[in-house]
Design a protein around this motif. Structure first.
Motif, PDB file in Angstrom:
ATOM      1  N   LEU A  15      68.418 -12.244  -4.796  1.00 18.79           N
ATOM      2  CA  LEU A  15      68.678 -12.222  -6.235  1.00 18.79           C
ATOM      3  C   LEU A  15      68.519 -10.839  -6.883  1.00 18.79           C
ATOM      4  N   PRO A  16      67.450 -10.053  -6.598  1.00 18.22           N
ATOM      5  CA  PRO A  16      67.263  -8.789  -7.335  1.00 18.22           C
ATOM      6  C   PRO A  16      68.449  -7.838  -7.260  1.00 18.22           C
ATOM      7  N   PRO A  17      68.979  -7.484  -6.048  1.00 20.35           N
ATOM      8  CA  PRO A  17      70.136  -6.567  -6.050  1.00 20.35           C
ATOM      9  C   PRO A  17      71.374  -7.174  -6.691  1.00 20.35           C
ATOM     10  N   LEU A  18      71.546  -8.495  -6.587  1.00 23.67           N
ATOM     11  CA  LEU A  18      72.713  -9.130  -7.199  1.00 23.67           C
ATOM     12  C   LEU A  18      72.647  -9.024  -8.729  1.00 23.67           C
ATOM     13  N   LEU A  19      71.454  -9.267  -9.301  1.00 23.23           N
ATOM     14  CA  LEU A  19      71.324  -9.183 -10.757  1.00 23.23           C
ATOM     15  C   LEU A  19      71.479  -7.745 -11.241  1.00 23.23           C
ATOM     16  N   GLU A  20      71.003  -6.776 -10.456  1.00 23.94           N
ATOM     17  CA  GLU A  20      71.181  -5.371 -10.843  1.00 23.94           C
ATOM     18  C   GLU A  20      72.656  -4.975 -10.793  1.00 23.94           C
ATOM     19  N   ALA A  21      73.386  -5.498  -9.805  1.00 24.86           N
ATOM     20  CA  ALA A  21      74.825  -5.215  -9.745  1.00 24.86           C
ATOM     21  C   ALA A  21      75.550  -5.811 -10.944  1.00 24.86           C
ATOM     22  N   VAL A  22      75.137  -7.017 -11.362  1.00 24.98           N
ATOM     23  CA  VAL A  22      75.729  -7.632 -12.554  1.00 24.98           C
ATOM     24  C   VAL A  22      75.408  -6.796 -13.790  1.00 24.98           C
ATOM     25  N   GLN A  23      74.170  -6.280 -13.864  1.00 20.98           N
ATOM     26  CA  GLN A  23      73.780  -5.444 -15.003  1.00 20.98           C
ATOM     27  C   GLN A  23      74.658  -4.201 -15.100  1.00 20.98           C
ATOM     28  N   VAL A  24      74.938  -3.548 -13.942  1.00 27.79           N
ATOM     29  CA  VAL A  24      75.758  -2.341 -13.951  1.00 27.79           C
ATOM     30  C   VAL A  24      77.199  -2.668 -14.329  1.00 27.79           C
ATOM     31  N   SER A  25      77.780  -3.696 -13.699  1.00 30.48           N
ATOM     32  CA  SER A  25      79.189  -4.009 -13.948  1.00 30.48           C
ATOM     33  C   SER A  25      79.414  -4.477 -15.381  1.00 30.48           C
ATOM     34  N   MET A  26      78.535  -5.328 -15.890  1.00 31.12           N
ATOM     35  CA  MET A  26      78.707  -5.813 -17.252  1.00 31.12           C
ATOM     36  C   MET A  26      78.337  -4.743 -18.273  1.00 31.12           C
ATOM     37  N   GLY A  27      77.431  -3.819 -17.902  1.00 29.65           N
ATOM     38  CA  GLY A  27      77.115  -2.716 -18.788  1.00 29.65           C
ATOM     39  C   GLY A  27      78.286  -1.774 -18.977  1.00 29.65           C
ATOM     40  N   LEU A  28      79.068  -1.556 -17.916  1.00 31.26           N
ATOM     41  CA  LEU A  28      80.274  -0.738 -18.044  1.00 31.26           C
ATOM     42  C   LEU A  28      81.328  -1.463 -18.882  1.00 31.26           C
ATOM     43  N   ARG A  29      81.384  -2.781 -18.750  1.00 32.43           N
ATOM     44  CA  ARG A  29      82.380  -3.544 -19.494  1.00 32.43           C
ATOM     45  C   ARG A  29      82.014  -3.668 -20.968  1.00 32.43           C
TER      46      ARG A  29
ATOM     47  N   ILE B 225      71.774  -4.798 -21.866  1.00 34.30           N
ATOM     48  CA  ILE B 225      71.544  -5.827 -20.837  1.00 34.30           C
ATOM     49  C   ILE B 225      70.322  -5.421 -20.014  1.00 34.30           C
ATOM     50  N   GLN B 226      69.299  -6.247 -20.031  1.00 40.68           N
ATOM     51  CA  GLN B 226      68.056  -5.972 -19.314  1.00 40.68           C
ATOM     52  C   GLN B 226      67.843  -7.037 -18.244  1.00 40.68           C
ATOM     53  N   VAL B 227      67.274  -6.604 -17.106  1.00 47.26           N
ATOM     54  CA  VAL B 227      66.983  -7.505 -15.985  1.00 47.26           C
ATOM     55  C   VAL B 227      65.493  -7.427 -15.680  1.00 47.26           C
ATOM     56  N   GLU B 228      64.860  -8.583 -15.580  1.00 51.11           N
ATOM     57  CA  GLU B 228      63.443  -8.673 -15.235  1.00 51.11           C
ATOM     58  C   GLU B 228      63.307  -9.622 -14.049  1.00 51.11           C
ATOM     59  N   VAL B 229      62.723  -9.125 -12.964  1.00 54.71           N
ATOM     60  CA  VAL B 229      62.625  -9.907 -11.727  1.00 54.71           C
ATOM     61  C   VAL B 229      61.165 -10.011 -11.322  1.00 54.71           C
ATOM     62  N   GLU B 230      60.755 -11.213 -10.987  1.00 55.45           N
ATOM     63  CA  GLU B 230      59.404 -11.428 -10.482  1.00 55.45           C
ATOM     64  C   GLU B 230      59.274 -10.781  -9.102  1.00 55.45           C
ATOM     65  N   GLN B 231      58.237  -9.966  -8.937  1.00 51.55           N
ATOM     66  CA  GLN B 231      58.108  -9.175  -7.720  1.00 51.55           C
ATOM     67  C   GLN B 231      57.127  -9.765  -6.712  1.00 51.55           C
ATOM     68  N   ASP B 232      56.417 -10.830  -7.083  1.00 52.43           N
ATOM     69  CA  ASP B 232      55.358 -11.339  -6.202  1.00 52.43           C
ATOM     70  C   ASP B 232      55.905 -11.999  -4.948  1.00 52.43           C
ATOM     71  N   THR B 233      57.008 -12.717  -5.043  1.00 55.86           N
ATOM     72  CA  THR B 233      57.555 -13.454  -3.903  1.00 55.86           C
ATOM     73  C   THR B 233      59.020 -13.091  -3.704  1.00 55.86           C
ATOM     74  N   PRO B 234      59.537 -13.218  -2.467  1.00 52.92           N
ATOM     75  CA  PRO B 234      60.979 -12.967  -2.240  1.00 52.92           C
ATOM     76  C   PRO B 234      61.830 -14.000  -2.971  1.00 52.92           C
ATOM     77  N   LEU B 235      62.868 -13.538  -3.616  1.00 49.62           N
ATOM     78  CA  LEU B 235      63.764 -14.423  -4.365  1.00 49.62           C
ATOM     79  C   LEU B 235      65.087 -14.507  -3.611  1.00 49.62           C
ATOM     80  N   ARG B 236      65.228 -15.530  -2.769  1.00 50.20           N
ATOM     81  CA  ARG B 236      66.439 -15.737  -1.978  1.00 50.20           C
ATOM     82  C   ARG B 236      66.985 -17.116  -2.313  1.00 50.20           C
ATOM     83  N   ALA B 237      68.113 -17.133  -3.015  1.00 52.12           N
ATOM     84  CA  ALA B 237      68.730 -18.389  -3.424  1.00 52.12           C
ATOM     85  C   ALA B 237      69.693 -18.882  -2.353  1.00 52.12           C
ATOM     86  N   LEU B 238      69.890 -20.206  -2.307  1.00 49.03           N
ATOM     87  CA  LEU B 238      70.847 -20.821  -1.397  1.00 49.03           C
ATOM     88  C   LEU B 238      72.084 -21.214  -2.204  1.00 49.03           C
TER      89      LEU B 238
END
Length: 451
Positions: free
Chosen positions: A304-318, A324-337
């Motif tokens: 999730l973290p790199p995917l949300l950062e990529a969305v932040q960059v692409s939508m920020g250019l658009r 657009i701000q992204v906040e990610v919990e850093q305590d545990t790995p965030l891997r979605a299925l």
């Protein structure tokens, strides 16, 4: 006082818009310590050749010590910036101010070389100065509304003009200075318009792609439903086949006594009946196996973290005017299925952020906040997307999202509906509501990969 406060607010807002139009990843990649050390060595060698090489000394005649002192602010600022930002993944507002100073220091160095050089060599350096300012104008999107680097360029020209070797340099500065500023602003404006055109084309492509995904998802849903119904009938089919087999066995025992056919002929008919029932049983078994095999693809794990950062960059250019701000919990790995993997999940998040930025077509959000964390009770992944836009109409919060419904004049009505369908297909959910303080609040719940 009110005028001063309003001016300060306008300048701050313009600076924020300018920073959001920058590509921080590209800037950080270029601002590594290695390239700056190489540039330092190149500047020293270049100044030494311009000062002492026999032919270059007559053509340029730049004093080595003075030229090196003019390069010192640029080199020191760049090296220190690269060390401070070596492990960073984003640039803070103070970092963009620092970067603006570094670019102005670079322009001052080139302009100082033009002022210190003999007039023939100064003409050559003037072309380098013109190219440098135009390049930075295009790279950093310098426009009349965000002229921060252009102001630095003008100050650099004025400071370098004090070092001129002769009055003949005044005419050169008088021509090159306005031309450089014009090129910087023009190419920056052109690049910004190109970004907008590209964003519009991407928005159209995304709408078409979303429509195709929606159609595919609907077809897959229908197929899965049909296969589920077929699999649900297997118990009844087995019972029917068992009854037919029993009847065939009974006919084999009693048929010869109750019918006029000979026993051999009757046994042949019974054998054919049993063969047909066996064939049907095999076909049902094959259909059942295929239904289980193709009812759906397996979900893929997505970081999730790199995917949300990529969305932040692409939508920020658009949408450069939206923070657009992204906040990610850093305590545990965030891997979605997610079925379809990262491309599908990115499309879902981009659709939701796009809806927030565009709002109802008349008013869009100025701030969008994306927060990813692990739900403490269920252990699933939760992505919250909140904005300060107009929010959802109250009538549309009661039921599920509907296809082709939109409040935007140019909208397709597919973004939110497709996103909800894709999330449901992966075992996720999408909750829509209006925030208490205004704006929309979307809550995505996704299955999580446990390692």
């Amino acid at each position: 006082m009110n005028l001063l406060s309003a001016s300060r607010t306008a300048v701050t807002a313009s600076f924020k818009r300018w920073t959001r139009s920058q590509n921080a990843v590209e800037v950080l990649a270029a601002a590594r310590p290695g390239p700056w050390l190489a540039l330092t060595a190149f500047v020293v060698v270049l100044l030494a050749m311009a000062a002492w090489a026999p032919g270059a000394r007559l053509f340029f005649g730049i004093p080595f010590t003075t030229g090196l002192l003019c390069a010192a602010p640029m080199l020191a600022s760049g090296l220190l910036f690269s060390v401070v930002h070596r492990k960073r993944r984003r640039i803070e507002p103070w970092g963009w101010l620092w970067l603006s100073f570094g670019v102005a220091a670079l322009h001052f160095f080139v302009a100082a070389l033009m002022a210190l050089s003999a007039l023939p060599g100064a003409t050559v350096i003037a072309s380098l100065f013109l190219f440098t300012t135009a390049f930075h104008g295009q790279l950093h999107r310098v426009t009349p509304r965000q002229p921060f680097l252009a102001v630095g360029t003008a100050l650099a020209l004025l400071a370098a003009l004090q070092l001129r070797a002769s009055n003949g340099h005044l005419a050169l500065f008088g021509v090159i200075g306005p031309a450089a500023l014009t090129a910087e602003l023009y190419l920056g404006t052109f690049a910004l318009k190109h970004d907008k055109a590209r964003a519009d084309a991407e928005r159209l492509r995304a709408a078409v792609h979303a429509q195709l995904l929606e159609q595919q998802e609907r077809d897959v849903g229908r197929l899965s439903q049909a296969l589920g119904e077929i699999l649900g009938y297997h118990h009844d089919l087995d019972n029917a086949l068992m009854s037919a087999g029993s009847a065939a066995d009974m006919l084999a025992l009693l048929g010869a006594q109750r019918h006029a056919l000979g026993r051999a002929d009757f046994e042949e008919h019974v054998r054919q009946l049993n063969d047909s029932l066996t064939q049907i049983r095999e076909m049902v078994r094959e259909i059942r196996a295929k239904g289980r095999r193709y009812a759906g693809t397996e979900p893929e794990a997505v970081e999730l973290p790199p995917l949300l950062e990529a969305v932040q960059v692409s939508m920020g250019l658009r949408f450069p005017d939206v923070d657009i701000q992204v906040e990610v919990e850093q305590d545990t790995p965030l891997r979605a299925l997610m079925r379809g993997g990262a491309p599908i999940l990115r499309r879902v998040v981009e659709n939701l952020v796009l809806n927030a930025c565009e709002g109802d077509g008349k008013q869009g959000a100025r701030q969008v906040h994306i927060r990813a964390r692990t739900e403490p009770l269920s252990g699933r992944l939760e992505v919250l997307i909140s904005d300060d836009g107009p929010g959802f109409p109250a009538a549309r919060l009661a039921g599920p999202a509907e296809e082709l419904y939109t409040t935007k004049p140019q909208g397709t009505g597919l973004g939110l509906y497709t996103s909800e369908c894709l999330l449901r297909a992966s075992g996720g959910m999408l909750h829509r509501q209006n925030a208490p303080g205004g704006g929309a609040l979307l809550r995505m719940v996704l299955p999580r990969e446990f390692r």
